[in-house]
Write a protein that holds these residues in place. Structure first.
Motif, PDB file in Angstrom:
ATOM      1  N   LEU A 197      39.092   5.611  70.102  1.00 16.53           N
ATOM      2  CA  LEU A 197      37.777   6.026  69.911  1.00 16.53           C
ATOM      3  C   LEU A 197      38.046   7.525  70.206  1.00 16.53           C
ATOM      4  CD1 LEU A 197      34.948   5.803  68.143  1.00 16.53           C
ATOM      5  CD2 LEU A 197      34.258   5.406  70.133  1.00 16.53           C
ATOM      6  N   ALA A 198      37.921   8.448  69.270  1.00 14.29           N
ATOM      7  CA  ALA A 198      38.817   9.684  69.624  1.00 14.29           C
ATOM      8  C   ALA A 198      37.301  10.665  68.919  1.00 14.29           C
ATOM      9  CB  ALA A 198      39.437  10.181  68.834  1.00 14.29           C
ATOM     10  N   ASP A 199      37.041  11.842  70.080  1.00 15.79           N
ATOM     11  CA  ASP A 199      35.958  12.451  70.139  1.00 15.79           C
ATOM     12  C   ASP A 199      36.621  13.998  69.061  1.00 15.79           C
ATOM     13  OD1 ASP A 199      36.139  14.371  71.962  1.00 15.79           O
ATOM     14  OD2 ASP A 199      34.600  13.790  72.647  1.00 15.79           O
ATOM     15  N   ALA A 200      35.837  14.798  68.568  1.00 16.28           N
ATOM     16  CA  ALA A 200      35.990  16.017  68.061  1.00 16.28           C
ATOM     17  C   ALA A 200      36.705  17.167  69.141  1.00 16.28           C
ATOM     18  CB  ALA A 200      35.645  16.851  66.923  1.00 16.28           C
ATOM     19  N   HIS A 201      36.367  16.722  70.634  1.00 15.13           N
ATOM     20  CA  HIS A 201      36.429  17.720  71.663  1.00 15.13           C
ATOM     21  C   HIS A 201      38.072  17.112  72.372  1.00 15.13           C
ATOM     22  CE1 HIS A 201      32.325  19.056  70.360  1.00 15.13           C
ATOM     23  NE2 HIS A 201      32.052  18.091  70.595  1.00 15.13           N
ATOM     24  N   GLY A 300      29.228  15.466  65.827  1.00 14.38           N
ATOM     25  CA  GLY A 300      29.445  16.375  67.003  1.00 14.38           C
ATOM     26  C   GLY A 300      29.495  15.732  68.028  1.00 14.38           C
ATOM     27  N   HIS A 301      28.861  14.635  68.681  1.00 15.59           N
ATOM     28  CA  HIS A 301      28.497  14.667  69.921  1.00 15.59           C
ATOM     29  C   HIS A 301      30.247  14.360  70.788  1.00 15.59           C
ATOM     30  CE1 HIS A 301      24.095  13.982  69.635  1.00 15.59           C
ATOM     31  NE2 HIS A 301      24.004  13.035  68.639  1.00 15.59           N
ATOM     32  N   THR A 302      30.427  14.193  72.450  1.00 17.71           N
ATOM     33  CA  THR A 302      31.247  14.494  72.757  1.00 17.71           C
ATOM     34  C   THR A 302      30.673  12.943  74.089  1.00 17.71           C
ATOM     35  OG1 THR A 302      30.331  15.126  74.759  1.00 17.71           O
ATOM     36  CG2 THR A 302      31.353  16.260  73.755  1.00 17.71           C
ATOM     37  N   LEU A 303      31.935  12.087  73.323  1.00 18.47           N
ATOM     38  CA  LEU A 303      32.440  11.258  74.844  1.00 18.47           C
ATOM     39  C   LEU A 303      32.342  11.180  75.911  1.00 18.47           C
ATOM     40  CD1 LEU A 303      35.008   9.292  72.703  1.00 18.47           C
ATOM     41  CD2 LEU A 303      32.295   9.097  72.213  1.00 18.47           C
ATOM     42  N   ASP A 304      32.436  10.692  76.990  1.00 12.88           N
ATOM     43  CA  ASP A 304      32.419  10.387  78.194  1.00 12.88           C
ATOM     44  C   ASP A 304      33.853  10.560  78.787  1.00 12.88           C
ATOM     45  OD1 ASP A 304      29.798  10.282  78.518  1.00 12.88           O
ATOM     46  OD2 ASP A 304      29.362   7.766  79.031  1.00 12.88           O
ATOM     47  N   ASP A 305      34.476  11.427  79.796  1.00 15.32           N
ATOM     48  CA  ASP A 305      35.185  11.212  80.063  1.00 15.32           C
ATOM     49  C   ASP A 305      36.401  10.010  79.712  1.00 15.32           C
ATOM     50  OD1 ASP A 305      35.201  13.645  80.495  1.00 15.32           O
ATOM     51  OD2 ASP A 305      34.577  14.209  81.785  1.00 15.32           O
ATOM     52  N   GLU A 306      36.024   8.791  80.421  1.00 15.36           N
ATOM     53  CA  GLU A 306      36.325   7.675  80.605  1.00 15.36           C
ATOM     54  C   GLU A 306      35.395   6.804  80.245  1.00 15.36           C
ATOM     55  OE1 GLU A 306      39.504   7.548  82.038  1.00 15.36           O
ATOM     56  OE2 GLU A 306      39.289   9.074  82.965  1.00 15.36           O
ATOM     57  N   PRO A 307      36.123   5.493  79.228  1.00 20.08           N
ATOM     58  CA  PRO A 307      35.703   4.458  78.534  1.00 20.08           C
ATOM     59  C   PRO A 307      34.508   3.894  79.625  1.00 20.08           C
ATOM     60  CG  PRO A 307      38.018   4.477  78.120  1.00 20.08           C
ATOM     61  CD  PRO A 307      37.735   5.856  78.974  1.00 20.08           C
ATOM     62  N   PRO A 308      33.635   2.949  78.689  1.00 23.22           N
ATOM     63  CA  PRO A 308      33.458   2.098  80.124  1.00 23.22           C
ATOM     64  C   PRO A 308      34.319   0.994  80.856  1.00 23.22           C
ATOM     65  CG  PRO A 308      32.497   1.256  77.381  1.00 23.22           C
ATOM     66  CD  PRO A 308      33.320   2.804  77.666  1.00 23.22           C
ATOM     67  N   ARG A 309      33.829   0.423  81.681  1.00 22.81           N
ATOM     68  CA  ARG A 309      34.833  -0.424  81.918  1.00 22.81           C
ATOM     69  C   ARG A 309      34.650  -2.259  81.039  1.00 22.81           C
ATOM     70  NH1 ARG A 309      36.688  -0.583  87.505  1.00 22.81           N
ATOM     71  NH2 ARG A 309      36.647  -2.682  87.220  1.00 22.81           N
TER      72      ARG A 309
END
Length: 615
Positions: A197-201, A300-309
């Protein structure tokens, strides 16, 4: 903010996307072919637009009509689902050019990965250009799609051209593109994939691994997350390759990178630039909603730097309307009842009473179990499927239960050759011996014309059923007290729906449902036989009957009445549910009758040809 989403798809995945949209407060728009006019995905949508016709090429593969439908219904975004146009860069561009939001990766990323040949070249892998004996076995694959369509294993060089022809035809029908390619085939490897899963940022998540090794016709049947038994080093390698593939094409949204794993070695297969059928197991393990995240990324939202556990283990089984014992032949008809215990998640595009037709994939539903451990998840899922009430066409339910309980699967030592090795034992009939009696007693409930107490017991009553291909005769009688009895079995209760029997000191209660001549006794299906067989239903020995409704798309070259044929020789091909199915000669002999022509539509049981065996 997205306010209204059109799903450019049908069935289960359309219903799945609509569910998340409703939770987010987003309006939903369905598109439907004439064959899907009353389908569940149409009924649950806020609005629906007709695509005239039934064939995918006229409906769900018509991007121009779908874009027009989105604009007409006031949608401001399009979700492609999976299959059909989901990996078509031209469709993605048309959506964007119309001023709509595309809930998927950029068209350029789809284009770079949509052709499996170009995707391999992007990662430095070159497909086979010429095939020699030393390359065998090889795999023919459709360049523009997945799901097993347009895919063939070739073990003899002499078969290559014929399999290329068949693969191109399937690929064109399913994806509108007949490009195929050839690659080495690794026997009995494991199919392992990574959800990204990737965002545009610039953020890319690698969400664990999935194992999808249990496959038939190169289509997945059972999937799980995480993939069992992978070393930390191999898992890291898979994640790194998946992230590299995503960054190489500027990917955004959800996608999957697939590998063939043999031992501790991984071979890149392809990148699917869409949501996968098996995405629920990743959702369960990571506690996320991938569709909701797709929508957030598209906004256009950003994902957290790390995925959930990740937590626990999840297993998914695909319930198909098909007969695994008959070469996986797809089945059609009315789905009278679909009830799976609510201990598992069920994603489906059907409800009770819906028809299962010939035009599309035979997937009925996906059942998903999540538990703290793999063993618990497997037990939970197999138990739920075992208790499910599924009345209608033949399904693969029994195969799924047996697969989930097979030692090779429970130990985590399965591979893509699982069904090649075990299909015969997994489809061996094992019906309940008391099911015919339960069916007869339920049918007899209230049929006594004398009612209540009688002076003498009635004469024995006889009913006949077919069960697992064999005929069974049941004898019972009405007692003087107005009850029912059968030799060797105590009848404790019998009405039209429930029958309780005691045999050898063990009491069992059966749930019975009848739909026409089909009788469902718990998980066993029987067919009630008439007292006197219909002579018109008899066929001459060597008659080839259509195993499913479909279209005759090909007849073997030079095949005419009087032609000598060999046992197992392909005679004609039927297309149904987006797959081609060979009809072969049942014995060595002479083709005495050919009753169909190319392009002809046939129903289940239609006489196709007659082969007279050599005496």
């Amino acid at each position: 903010m997205i306010t209204s989403v059109l799903v450019a798809n049908r069935g289960e995945i359309a219903c799945r996307v609509f569910r998340t949209c409703r939770e987010l407060g987003i309006r939903t728009v369905a598109v439907y072919s004439d064959a899907d006019e009353n389908a569940l995905h149409v009924r649950v949508a806020d609005a629906a637009v007709r695509l005239p016709g039934a064939a995918p090429a006229d409906t769900y593969l018509r991007g121009d009509l779908i874009v027009r439908a989105a604009l007409a219904a006031g949608a401001d975004a399009v979700h492609p689902g999976y299959g059909f146009l989901s990996e078509n860069p031209g469709f993605a561009r048309a959506v964007l050019d119309a001023g709509l939001v595309w809930i998927g990766p950029p068209p350029e990323a789809i284009e770079a990965m949509a052709s499996k040949t170009r995707a391999k070249e992007l990662l430095g892998i070159t497909p086979l250009r010429e095939v020699t004996e030393g390359d065998l076995p090889v795999l023919v694959k459709a360049a523009a799609g997945g799901g097993g369509r347009g895919m063939r294993v070739v073990r003899r060089l002499a078969d290559l051209e014929e399999e290329l022809t068949a693969a191109r035809a399937e690929a064109l029908a399913a994806f509108g593109d007949d490009e195929v390619f050839v690659e080495p085939y690794v026997e009995d490897g494991r199919h392992v994939e990574v959800q990204i899963l990737a965002d545009a940022h610039g953020t890319v998540w690698a969400l664990g691994t999935r194992d999808c090794s249990l496959q038939r016709r190169h289509q997945k049947v059972v999937e799980e997350a995480p993939a069992p038994g992978l070393s930390p080093g191999l898992t890291h390698e898979l994640h790194e390759t998946a992230e590299r593939a995503a960054r190489a094409v500027g990917y955004t949204g959800a996608g999957t990178v697939e590998f063939l794993v043999a031992g501790d070695r991984a071979q890149f297969l392809e990148m699917n630039t869409r949501l996968q059928v098996e995405h629920p197991v990743t959702e369960a393990v990571f506690g996320i909603d991938l569709v909701a995240l797709q929508i957030r990324v598209a906004e256009g939202h950003t994902l957290d730097d790390e995925p959930p556990r990740a937590h626990g283990h999840a297993v998914e089984a695909r319930l198909y309307a098909e007969d695994p014992a008959q070469h996986w032949a797809p089945q059609t008809g009315t789905l009278h009842r679909l009830a799976v215990p609510d201990t598992v998640r069920l994603d489906t595009g059907y409800t009770d009473g819906d028809p299962i037709g010939v035009h599309y994939d035979p997937l009925i539903a996906k059942a998903v179990a999540h538990a703290p451990t793999r063993a618990e998840a497997i037990r939970k899922l197999s138990g739920a499927l075992d208790r499910a009430a599924i009345h209608g066409p033949v399904t693969n339910r029994d195969l799924l239960v047996r697969s989930l309980r097979h030692e090779e699967f429970t130990s985590g030592h399965m591979d893509t050759g699982f069904y090649g090795r075990h299909l015969a034992e997994l489809t061996e009939p094992a019906p309940d011996p008391y099911a015919p009696l339960a069916a007869a007693l339920a049918d007899a409930h209230g049929r006594s014309r004398f009612g209540g107490w009688r002076n003498l017991p009635s004469q024995p009553q006889t009913k006949r059923y077919t069960m697992a291909g064999e005929e069974h005769e049941v004898r019972y009688r009405h007692t003087r007290a107005g009850g029912l009895e059968a030799d060797g079995v105590r009848v404790l209760h019998a009405d039209a729906r429930l029958v309780t029997l005691e045999a050898d000191g063990v009491r069992r209660t059966y749930t019975v449902a009848r739909h026409g001549d089909d009788v469902h006794v718990d998980g066993t299906t029987l067919r009630a036989l008439p007292r006197f067989p219909d002579p018109a239903a008899q066929h001459a020995p060597g008659s080839l009957l259509a195993p499913m409704p479909g279209t005759v798309v090909r007849i073997a070259d030079g095949l005419t009445e009087g032609t000598a044929v060999q046992a197992g020789q392909p005679l004609l091909w039927l297309e149904a549910m987006k797959m081609q199915h060979q009809i072969t000669a049942p014995a060595t002999g002479t083709l005495n009758a050919l009753r169909v022509s190319r392009g002809q539509q046939v129903e289940l049981g239609t006489l196709l040809a007659v082969v007279t065996a050599t005496s």
